[in-house]
Design a protein around this motif. Sequence first.
Motif, mmCIF file in Angstrom:
data_model
loop_
_atom_site.group_PDB
_atom_site.id
_atom_site.type_symbol
_atom_site.label_atom_id
_atom_site.label_comp_id
_atom_site.label_asym_id
_atom_site.label_seq_id
_atom_site.Cartn_x
_atom_site.Cartn_y
_atom_site.Cartn_z
ATOM 1 N N VAL A 123 64.577 13.433 58.964
ATOM 2 C CA VAL A 123 65.473 12.546 59.086
ATOM 3 C C VAL A 123 66.763 12.300 58.818
ATOM 4 N N ALA A 124 67.188 12.541 57.790
ATOM 5 C CA ALA A 124 68.229 12.351 56.984
ATOM 6 C C ALA A 124 69.517 13.871 57.225
ATOM 7 N N ILE A 125 68.200 14.314 57.530
ATOM 8 C CA ILE A 125 69.355 15.652 57.911
ATOM 9 C C ILE A 125 69.988 15.319 59.299
ATOM 10 N N MET A 126 68.118 15.311 60.364
ATOM 11 C CA MET A 126 68.879 14.635 61.799
ATOM 12 C C MET A 126 70.708 13.721 61.453
ATOM 13 N N SER A 127 70.528 12.594 60.928
ATOM 14 C CA SER A 127 71.774 11.919 60.997
ATOM 15 C C SER A 127 72.826 12.105 60.543
ATOM 16 N N VAL A 128 72.648 13.492 58.811
ATOM 17 C CA VAL A 128 73.945 14.158 59.194
ATOM 18 C C VAL A 128 74.520 15.023 59.787
ATOM 19 N N LEU A 129 73.761 15.794 60.906
ATOM 20 C CA LEU A 129 74.245 16.385 61.307
ATOM 21 C C LEU A 129 74.737 15.648 62.985
ATOM 22 N N LEU A 130 73.893 14.945 63.657
ATOM 23 C CA LEU A 130 74.064 14.170 64.439
ATOM 24 C C LEU A 130 75.642 13.407 64.581
#
Length: 530
Positions: A93-100
């Motif tokens: 979820v952290a990776i998703m948030s950073v990329l978005l």
Amino acid sequence: MSRLSGTGVLAELAVRTDRVRIPVWTVAVAGLTVLIASSYSTIYPTAESRQARAELISSPAATALAGPGYGLDDYTLGAMVANEIAGMTMVAVAIMSVLLVTRHLRAEEESGRTELVRAGVVGRYAGITAGLLSAALANVFVALLLVIGLLGVGLPPAGSLNMSAGVLVVGLVFTSLSALASQFTEHARTASGVGISAIIIAYLLRAVGDVQQGHSGSLLTWVSPIGWSQATRAYVDERWWPLLIGIVAAALTVACAYAAIGRRDVGAGLLPPRAGRAEASPRLTGVTALAARQQRGQILAWGVGVFALSLPIGSLGRQISDFIDQDPDLAQLLPGGAAAAADGAFALYLVFLVVMAAMYAVGAVISIRSEESSGRAEEALATPVSRASWLGGQLAVIAGAAVAIAVAAGVGMGITAAFTLSDAGALGRLIGAALNTVPAVLVLVGSCAAVYGLIPRALPALWAFLGYVLVAGMFGEVLPDWFGVFSPFHYTPTLPAESFSATPLVVLLLLAAALFLAAVTGFQRRDVGR
């Protein structure tokens, strides 16, 4: 005009732009977590088998890898899910948030679209607010689907809500951190690298802190957002107050991001760009050299992170062998069976680490797409640089870096395995096992490249494909044989647990070459930016 004027329109546009990314991420992250939780209920149906598993999780290596290990005295299915799956879900979820967030904030400015939008009736804070709302919505969807899925598995409602709330808070913290990082640099790839590095640091702080102090956690644990959310002790006694730390931290970081917007120009970062030399270095005279320089931040961040994760995995060999001795029936979950329990576990964890190398490749290929949207690709192609050399040089760097990250995983696992098993040959076997995955890695990178060259709009769907590959690789022993037919690891010899076979590797290499060729051919035939 208010500083938030136009926020509603931009937020609607941001959500519409993410209409594919958000569902893909939501299903991939929450679906994978629920699938693993469901498999645990089948693999460990009795209290005796779960308690045997608790002895493995209580080891320092497992604590560093998964979490502090709450509820080990009475290891229920819920405690097992929270201890062994929640940490990885939080990282995803952290990776998703950073990329978005990086895409909406820094990539939009880098391409020049933000400046065009700001020329209209749009307030200074409208863009960042819209990007944050889109990322927050994605996190909320993941949390909601996670709650529904965990309840469907049969886990208690309070623990399911508590664990999902912890995942949501981690996502919001890294959403705010990424928003702040986007104010300091003028390049999207640098902002993404900073965000990924922050995730790695948070994970390592949590790991070291939990190993030092166990269930209570040390000071290092309590400076990690992942440590805050795992401290909720989901399915054990459901503490809610640690989530307040994450909420306050996210709010303060967002406030700093908003304050930073008024102190910089549109398209620029707070950190002044480093002055370059009057003439370019001879090392930057080609597309490949320039791509390597541009990608070095992401390569370093992913490489260090995967290597750091591989170290505690390698030290699990002895505990896994003892665990299988206590419950031989669980050997059926590992390639090679009970006779090669440690090697079988290493093979499964190696798939996990190699998929992380493929995650770097997806992010790197997406960054090539940003070169198109920003107009820099057209400028490069206006010079005596062919489309094939422009794309081929960048893909060569990405493929080489992904392979290097995969090999680094084998090196890290081999170093600690050699010490804990008192077997110097473990280092060579695990490096060989990592090299054995290279054709599969190249197929995954080639798949990313082919999608970019042929249908670049479908790039977000690659994250779902990587989730499928991860599930098929890690749980192939308990899933139907047909489930993994689209995964390259389905055809890769499972080293070091099983014997080596060159034929499938040659076929995978030929497939990877065909995919790279399709990528270059497709890019030559389509319009730049389309």
